[in-house]
Scaffold this motif. Structure first.
Motif, PDB file in Angstrom:
ATOM      1  N   HIS A  93      25.014 -16.466  -5.183  1.00 40.79           N
ATOM      2  CA  HIS A  93      25.976 -17.321  -5.891  1.00 40.79           C
ATOM      3  C   HIS A  93      27.011 -16.480  -6.653  1.00 40.79           C
ATOM      4  N   TYR A 142      20.542 -15.860  -6.770  1.00 44.96           N
ATOM      5  CA  TYR A 142      21.496 -15.645  -7.861  1.00 44.96           C
ATOM      6  C   TYR A 142      22.581 -14.653  -7.443  1.00 44.96           C
ATOM      7  N   ILE A 173      23.992 -21.776   0.300  1.00 44.63           N
ATOM      8  CA  ILE A 173      25.287 -21.094   0.193  1.00 44.63           C
ATOM      9  C   ILE A 173      26.287 -21.699   1.176  1.00 44.63           C
ATOM     10  N   ASN A 194      30.979 -16.991  -5.875  1.00 47.07           N
ATOM     11  CA  ASN A 194      31.978 -17.267  -6.908  1.00 47.07           C
ATOM     12  C   ASN A 194      32.950 -16.115  -7.121  1.00 47.07           C
ATOM     13  N   CYS A 241      27.390 -24.970  -0.390  1.00 49.28           N
ATOM     14  CA  CYS A 241      28.277 -24.732  -1.542  1.00 49.28           C
ATOM     15  C   CYS A 241      29.645 -24.217  -1.092  1.00 49.28           C
ATOM     16  N   GLY A 271      23.444 -26.634  -7.288  1.00 47.12           N
ATOM     17  CA  GLY A 271      24.881 -26.363  -7.219  1.00 47.12           C
ATOM     18  C   GLY A 271      25.741 -27.559  -7.542  1.00 47.12           C
TER      19      GLY A 271
END
Length: 818
Positions: A633, A630, A412, A637, A415, A519
């Protein structure tokens, strides 16, 4: 008041009669036909006489029968745009269920009129089974195609079969009579690139040429994959499971499950796996199956016109995806139930089961691995496990939990850095760099050079008399001519110690590369890399325990059950338990994960070790953070997803969260009968809200209902075209009775039929944990806040997510809709 506070549109409610006639599997959402009444009974009579008198914290019917009839009349009109949703909006679960019940009633009422109507009724009843059958067939066929193509292209990095170009390495040597037992993978028909280019099969020159060609093919596949994704289908990247979870919760992402995404994801998934990147195809296969379900649902009006019903098909499709990914039909159903589905009625359970069955049957018919199994790494063990072994199994669970917590935080963070720096603007360059580093580092080590699924297969496999792997290079003390299934524990040879060092290097390599690979802008699953990391760690631990038992069989922990010459320890079982633990640590799955791994091995005997390791990994991982990869993410987002697993423990009230705040402009509202058509059109043009509360008057602020922006626009345009005398100065009336107007006044416009007479309301003193619970369980988009029947404000799903971020000491602006 911010422009997002009405991000989700208001909703229609059906009458009490429609609620009581609903079928049993719809009961979860049927409660949405009533409202939580937190108002005192003396104020109820002021709300236009439509709500029943209630007491504190009771459920009362919130809609009038006449208003719901008008509503359904409106929905029946062929006006384009009614009942659909814009991109990045949330569906109205309750409205969709009401529409479906009304459609079902209409079909049932007509089926006795003629044979044709009876046929239509039967077609409607069977359309659910037809769509999941088609989804299962397509998912199984595509999964078989992906498996075969990925195996062929993976072997293409090392060489080619001259006798039949479409054969992979193993298939090429099947028909050869010149292979030996020790070198069963070598045959004249299979040529490495060094043999073809420089004519050498051995030596430094051959090694360097094969190294160069390996890197060339890896970079070519990776470049082609990321280019196709970038040009044709940007939604085809990643695993897809975070977005599917969000879509199943009611969010609209146009094109995410479309035909272009399906086609590009299928092609690029093969290329990404063949490139040797540290990723798997199992997560993306769920996305592929959901694309099939979405496309086939458009063939049936029952699903194409109803977003809530379509999500039942998508739940079944996700079960089919896991079924073909792991060869685990039951595990797929449980995965859909535990991990991805938001609303999972009993009927969906049956259809998910059937879709998983059909998909597994098709994949088994294709037999992509040539072993008559649904998966490449199917294994069977013959040795029972012993009570002492629970200790190393739990240690593997601890390792899996620590790996999961580390991976989630590291991935994370990377990303987030990708999103906030210039590096994220060059996805093709990033994929090329990651693929180049992976290829350069992977080739020298035979365990990282292997396809990850092949690696897991080798780690899971028990050492039998026919195994030639270096992991099975034990010093053989037994009679060489005696071949049995269970070979006693033996001292490790040089090959085993060499393999352990190579596996340790492979473990470090996989851990680092998986963090940076998951990712990137190619299809990338997480199941297989996580299982590989756990399998490597488990095999190392298994060999260590096996050697400990061999050299110290007189210790009290071994003395009772491990005699000299007995087959006590199965290192492959430790690899399997480690794989389950690491996957559980990353995803925080429990029941479905144990069933998936159990279906992989076909042994009931090992469920207890798997359960112990998976639960330990979950507990250890939860100690560092409760969300899986999950959910992390989804949060990264900024998708509007209310996780049912997340607890809300703060003592705030609805008044603390609602809009408008004290510094905000007043709430944009409509009055019951004091506004003209021009007033409403000006309000629509000057604001970006998707709905407006309707009150009796500015003075009383008594709530009447809720009107959607889209319905107001459509109704006014329709009235101007179809009704004479409707002009800009016409009075708009939402009340049941039109007020008396002067004789010279233009004709009034009655819009009571589009009014939601039962919007969900709570009082300003309602605890937020109750409000959050209502939003989660009923799929609400907004809720109105009142005080003694007077409208105070509104709470949307975004307001709740923003408030939850603030209570967790996070900046809401940094996580909402990035």
């Amino acid at each position: 008041m911010e422009s997002e506070q009405l991000f989700h549109r208001g909703y229609y409610r059906n009458s009490y009669n429609s609620i009581t006639s609903a079928s049993s599997d719809e009961e979860l959402l049927d409660g949405a036909g009533v409202i939580m009444d937190f108002q005192t009974s003396e104020d109820d009579n002021l709300l236009d006489g439509d709500t029943a008198v209630g007491t504190h914290y009771t459920m009362t019917n919130g809609g009038s029968i006449s208003s719901s009839t008008h509503l359904l009349d409106l929905l029946d009109e062929p006006i384009p745009g009614v009942g659909t949703y814009d991109d990045f909006h949330t569906i109205d679960w309750v409205r969709e269920r009401c529409k479906d019940r009304e459609r079902h009633r209409r079909i049932n009422s007509k089926k006795k009129e003629s044979a044709w109507e009876m046929t239509k009724s039967l077609y409607d009843a069977w359309s659910g089974w037809l769509v999941v059958t088609l989804t299962g067939l397509a998912s199984g066929a595509l999964a078989g195609l992906i498996d075969i193509a990925a195996d062929w292209m993976t072997d293409l990095k090392e060489g080619i079969c001259l006798s039949a170009l479409w054969y992979n390495h193993e298939q090429c040597c099947w028909g050869s009579n010149e292979t030996t037992f020790e070198e069963r993978d070598k045959c004249p028909q299979w040529k490495t690139w060094a043999e073809l280019i420089i004519g050498q099969a051995e030596g430094p020159g051959s090694y360097i040429m094969n190294y160069i060609m390996y890197i060339f093919w890896a970079l070519s596949f990776a470049f082609l994959a990321v280019s196709l994704v970038k040009v044709f289908a940007p939604y085809a990247c990643g695993s897809g499971i975070p977005e599917i979870k969000t879509i199943l919760s009611g969010f609209i992402i146009r094109g995410y499950l479309g035909k272009w995404t399906l086609m590009i994801k299928t092609i690029t998934l093969v290329l990404a796996v063949a490139s040797g990147l540290s990723l798997g195809k199992e997560g993306p296969l769920v996305h592929v199956a959901c694309c099939c379900g979405n496309i086939f649902s458009y063939l049936f009006p029952k699903y194409s016109t109803n977003e809530a019903k379509k999500r039942e098909v998508l739940s079944a499709a996700s079960a089919a995806g896991v079924s073909v990914a792991f060869g685990a039909p039951i595990g797929g159903v449980l995965f859909s139930l535990e991990e991805v589905s938001y609303y999972f009625p009993l009927k969906t359970l049956w259809r998910s089961f059937f879709a998983a069955l059909v998909a597994a049957f098709v994949l088994r018919s294709i037999n992509p691995f040539g072993n008559s199994r649904l998966v490449l790494f199917y294994v069977e063990y013959h040795t029972p496990w012993y009570l002492f072994e629970l200790f190393p199994f739990i240690l593997l669970g601890v390792f899996g939990g620590l790996w999961g917590a580390f991976f989630i935080r590291a991935n994370i963070a990377w990303c987030r850095r990708r999103k906030s720096t210039k590096f994220g603007k060059y996805p093709v360059l990033e994929v090329i760099i990651v693929a180049a580093i992976t290829a350069v580092a992977a080739f020298p080590n035979p365990y990282t050079r292997l396809n990850t699924s092949e690696l897991i297969k080798e780690l899971f496999t028990d050492c039998g008399p026919l195994e030639s792997s270096s992991l099975c290079d034990y010093r053989n003390d037994m009679n060489a001519s005696k071949i049995v299934d269970d070979i006693p524990d033996r001292p490790a040879g040089l090959g085993v110690y060499s393999a352990i060092w190579q596996l340790c290097l492979a473990l470090i390599f996989k851990i680092i590369m998986t963090v940076f690979t998951f990712g990137i802008k190619v299809p990338s699953g997480l199941f297989i890399p996580s299982m590989a990391i756990g399998a490597i760690a488990g095999r190392i631990v298994g060999i260590a325990v096996e050697q400990l038992a061999y050299y110290h069989h007189d210790w009290f922990i071994f003395k009772e059950w491990c005699e000299v010459g007995a087959d006590c320890i199965t290192p492959g079982l430790y690899a399997m338990v480690g794989a389950a633990a690491c996957l559980g640590g990353v995803t925080r799955m429990t029941v479905s994960l144990v069933v998936i791994v159990f279906e992989l091995t076909g042994g009931l005997e090992y469920i207890v070790p798997l359960m112990a390791a998976v639960m330990t990994s979950k507990w250890v991982g939860d100690a560092f953070g409760r969300e899986g990869i999950y959910e992390a993410h989804i949060r990264l987002n900024g998708y509007p997803f209310l996780d049912a697993k997340e607890e809300f423990t703060h003592t705030t009230l609805a008044a603390d969260v609602m809009r408008p705040r004290r510094s905000d402009p007043p709430l944009a509202v409509l009055t019951q009968d004091n506004m003209t058509v021009d007033d409403i059109e000006n309000m629509i043009n000057e604001t970006s809200y998707n709905g407006f509360p309707v009150i009796m008057s500015k003075e009383s602020q008594r709530l009447v209902g809720f009107a959607l922006r889209r319905d107001l626009t459509i109704a006014i345009e329709s009235a101007r075209k179809k009704q004479e005398g409707i002009v800009g100065s016409s009075r708009v009336c939402f009340a049941q009775h039109t007020p008396s107007l002067p004789a010279e006044s233009p004709r009034p416009l009655k819009l009571r039929s589009i009014l939601d007479m039962s919007p969900f309301t709570v009082t300003d003193h309602t605890p937020m944990e109750i409000v959050v619970d209502i939003f989660r369980k009923l799929g609400l988009r907004q809720c109105l806040v009142t005080h003694n029947g007077r409208l105070l404000g509104i709470i949307t799903k975004k307001d709740i997510l923003r408030h939850m971020a603030q209570t967790a000491n996070q900046d809401p602006a940094s996580i909402m809709f990035n």
